[in-house]
Every structure is written in structure tokens, then in C-alpha cells.
Design a protein around this motif. Structure first.
Motif, PDB file in Angstrom:
ATOM      1  N   GLY A  55       0.459  -1.170  -0.251  1.00  0.00           N
ATOM      2  CA  GLY A  55       0.267  -0.140  -0.186  1.00  0.00           C
ATOM      3  C   GLY A  55       1.129   1.184  -0.456  1.00  0.00           C
ATOM      4  O   GLY A  55       1.994   1.348  -0.374  1.00  0.00           O
ATOM      5  N   GLU A  56      -0.024   2.430   0.334  1.00  0.00           N
ATOM      6  CA  GLU A  56       0.986   3.402   0.546  1.00  0.00           C
ATOM      7  C   GLU A  56       1.865   3.213   1.968  1.00  0.00           C
ATOM      8  O   GLU A  56       3.073   4.027   1.191  1.00  0.00           O
ATOM      9  CB  GLU A  56      -0.065   4.906   0.262  1.00  0.00           C
ATOM     10  N   GLN A  57       1.052   4.173   2.335  1.00  0.00           N
ATOM     11  CA  GLN A  57       1.826   4.478   4.018  1.00  0.00           C
ATOM     12  C   GLN A  57       0.590   4.100   5.220  1.00  0.00           C
ATOM     13  O   GLN A  57      -0.777   3.855   4.952  1.00  0.00           O
ATOM     14  CB  GLN A  57       2.015   5.492   4.232  1.00  0.00           C
ATOM     15  N   THR A  94       2.029  -4.234   3.017  1.00  0.00           N
ATOM     16  CA  THR A  94       3.559  -3.690   4.137  1.00  0.00           C
ATOM     17  C   THR A  94       3.227  -2.495   3.343  1.00  0.00           C
ATOM     18  O   THR A  94       2.060  -2.321   2.272  1.00  0.00           O
ATOM     19  CB  THR A  94       5.109  -4.424   3.490  1.00  0.00           C
ATOM     20  N   ASN A  95       3.520  -1.721   3.488  1.00  0.00           N
ATOM     21  CA  ASN A  95       3.467  -0.186   2.635  1.00  0.00           C
ATOM     22  C   ASN A  95       4.403   0.693   1.924  1.00  0.00           C
ATOM     23  O   ASN A  95       5.494  -0.418   2.646  1.00  0.00           O
ATOM     24  CB  ASN A  95       2.953   1.274   3.318  1.00  0.00           C
ATOM     25  N   ALA A  96       5.157   0.920   0.969  1.00  0.00           N
ATOM     26  CA  ALA A  96       5.700   2.156   0.422  1.00  0.00           C
ATOM     27  C   ALA A  96       6.471   2.862   1.297  1.00  0.00           C
ATOM     28  O   ALA A  96       7.693   3.105   1.670  1.00  0.00           O
ATOM     29  CB  ALA A  96       5.543   2.256  -0.973  1.00  0.00           C
ATOM     30  N   VAL A  97       5.332   2.915   1.776  1.00  0.00           N
ATOM     31  CA  VAL A  97       6.505   4.596   3.278  1.00  0.00           C
ATOM     32  C   VAL A  97       5.920   3.474   5.111  1.00  0.00           C
ATOM     33  O   VAL A  97       4.707   3.348   4.659  1.00  0.00           O
ATOM     34  CB  VAL A  97       6.035   5.965   3.209  1.00  0.00           C
ATOM     35  N   LYS A  98       6.729   3.734   5.101  1.00  0.00           N
ATOM     36  CA  LYS A  98       6.261   3.149   6.958  1.00  0.00           C
ATOM     37  C   LYS A  98       5.901   3.910   8.008  1.00  0.00           C
ATOM     38  O   LYS A  98       5.840   3.489   9.022  1.00  0.00           O
ATOM     39  CB  LYS A  98       8.036   2.654   7.567  1.00  0.00           C
ATOM     40  N   HIS A  99       6.174   4.942   8.124  1.00  0.00           N
ATOM     41  CA  HIS A  99       6.019   6.621   8.587  1.00  0.00           C
ATOM     42  C   HIS A  99       4.736   6.825   8.139  1.00  0.00           C
ATOM     43  O   HIS A  99       4.155   7.310   6.639  1.00  0.00           O
ATOM     44  CB  HIS A  99       6.740   7.217   8.845  1.00  0.00           C
ATOM     45  N   GLY A 142      -2.472   0.669  -5.244  1.00  0.00           N
ATOM     46  CA  GLY A 142      -2.235   2.450  -5.351  1.00  0.00           C
ATOM     47  C   GLY A 142      -1.529   3.438  -6.373  1.00  0.00           C
ATOM     48  O   GLY A 142      -0.200   2.297  -6.241  1.00  0.00           O
ATOM     49  N   ALA A 143      -0.869   4.140  -6.602  1.00  0.00           N
ATOM     50  CA  ALA A 143       0.251   5.135  -7.180  1.00  0.00           C
ATOM     51  C   ALA A 143       0.788   4.893  -6.476  1.00  0.00           C
ATOM     52  O   ALA A 143       2.561   4.850  -7.445  1.00  0.00           O
ATOM     53  CB  ALA A 143      -0.898   6.334  -7.622  1.00  0.00           C
ATOM     54  N   THR A 144       1.458   5.005  -5.367  1.00  0.00           N
ATOM     55  CA  THR A 144       2.181   5.367  -4.470  1.00  0.00           C
ATOM     56  C   THR A 144       3.139   4.246  -4.561  1.00  0.00           C
ATOM     57  O   THR A 144       4.025   4.137  -4.682  1.00  0.00           O
ATOM     58  CB  THR A 144       2.384   6.560  -3.039  1.00  0.00           C
TER      59      THR A 144
END
Length: 211
Positions: A55-57, A94-99, A142-144
Motif C-alpha cells: 500500500g501507500e503508507q 506492507t506499505n511503500a512508506v513506513k511512517h 495505488g499509485a504511490t
């Protein structure tokens, strides 16, 4: 559950280091998002799963719980996985950004899209997860997530939508982020978006099975 951090000014210069190579997410200072997040949110799920979802974040709920996709979008994703014949216990999420990147609106912390610099900083962790888990198929939600997985800031979701893309030796599928299926402006659009997510997950299941 941890309490969210209040808004705070930037710390002294040097605390953020894009070249840092930390051993743990909690120690990560590769971008500024750690300053206002409650905690980092790592991926979780079946080890060496055939399917990885990115995902994104983290959102507000994930930031507080320290786990990915546990809020409203996570509940919709759970339903989509079930409709696609996939157990959440059988995938890695998981997510592309972790915070959590957020802005305050009244008393609410609202999602704010991470910038390319933040996505690039967090590639350090996403690449680690990809190398450790070695999924057969990666689904970009999603795009991110798609931009991160393809290492292409100009990648467009519509151009890769539910198509098989090979990148860096990996099979990548792209579909909507579950939050879009929650927040689209009308019922018909939300239903179409949900159906698209289920279709992508079914496609991923078929590819992961080698059929």
C-alpha cells in the motif's frame, strides 16, 4: 497502543540523514516523517508468502497500532481478499512508506500523500522486504506503491492497471488502493473499484499458483 505525537517543529539539522543505513525501523531517520509519527509500521504476514501486497503508507489507526491495514481500508481489503479466495494469513502486507504522514484538521489527523523524496528514502525498507520475502507476485495498491515498486516517479496507475508488469525480476500487478473504494464519490464508482481490487487479487492468486 501508543499515544500519537503532537505536531512538533523540525529538530536540529543533521537528525535526518537520507544516506543513513539503520538496522531497525525505529532508528530510521532517512526522511523527516519519523518526527511526527507515533511509530514506524513494518510489513507483516506469512513469511516467504507467494503474494505480497504493498500500500501507500500507514493511516491513523495503523500509526497507533503499529500494524499495516488495520483501519477501515484494511477491513475492506480483508473482505476483498476473502472474495478473491485468499486468506490474509497467506499473504505478506506492507506499505511503500513506513511512517504516517498527516496534517491536523480540527482534532483529526488526516492522511497527507507522501512526497517522492519520502518514497525514495523508504525504498531502503521496501527493498529489504522484497529481498527477504521473495514473493512470486507483488500487488501495488495505488499509485504511490506502483511508483515505488517500479522505481519510477512518473508511473501511472491507469497504464499498468491489472496488467502484468515485470520489473527487476518481479511480477507486479496494479490496482486501486482500498481507501479509494471507500471514499469514491458515488456508490457505483465504489462498487466498481471494489470489483477491480477483487479481480486483481484473483489474478495475483492465479499467477502465484503458476497456472
Amino acid at each position: 497502543m501508543k499515544k500519537p505525537k503532537p505536531p512538533s517543529p523540525a529538530g536540529p539539522p543533521g537528525e535526518t540523514d537520507p544516506s543513513q543505513q539503520p538496522e531497525s525501523l525505529d532508528a530510521c531517520r532517512r526522511c523527516d516523517l519519523w518526527r511526527r509519527a507515533t511509530q514506524a509500521v513494518p510489513g507483516e504476514g506469512k513469511r516467504r508468502a507467494r503474494i505480497m501486497l504493498v500500500g501507500e503508507q500507514p493511516g491513523d489507526g495503523e500509526d497507533l497500532a503499529g500494524k499495516p491495514f488495520v483501519g477501515p481500508a484494511g477491513k475492506l481489503l480483508d473482505r476483498a481478499l476473502a472474495d478473491a479466495g485468499i486468506s490474509r494469513d497467506d499473504v505478506f502486507i506492507t506499505n511503500a512508506v513506513k511512517h504516517f504522514k498527516w496534517e491536523l484538521r480540527g482534532k483529526r489527523r488526516l492522511h497527507k500523500t507522501p512526497g517522492q523524496r519520502e518514497v525514495q528514502a523508504c525504498m531502503y525498507w521496501l527493498e529489504r522486504e522484497l529481498e527477504q520475502e521473495q514473493p512470486a507476485v507483488v500487488v501495488a495498491l495505488g499509485a504511490t506503491a506502483l511508483k515505488a515498486l517500479l522505481d519510477d516517479a512518473h508511473a501511472r496507475l491507469q497504464e499498468h492497471f491489472n496488467k502484468v508488469t515485470r520489473h527487476a525480476g518481479r511480477t507486479v500487478l496494479a490496482t486501486w488502493h482500498p481507501s479509494y473504494a471507500l471514499r469514491a464519490p458515488d456508490t457505483a464508482t465504489r462498487e466498481r473499484a471494489y470489483a477491480d481490487i477483487v479481480a486483481a487479487l484473483k489474478h495475483a492468486r492465479t499467477l502465484a499458483s503458476g497456472k
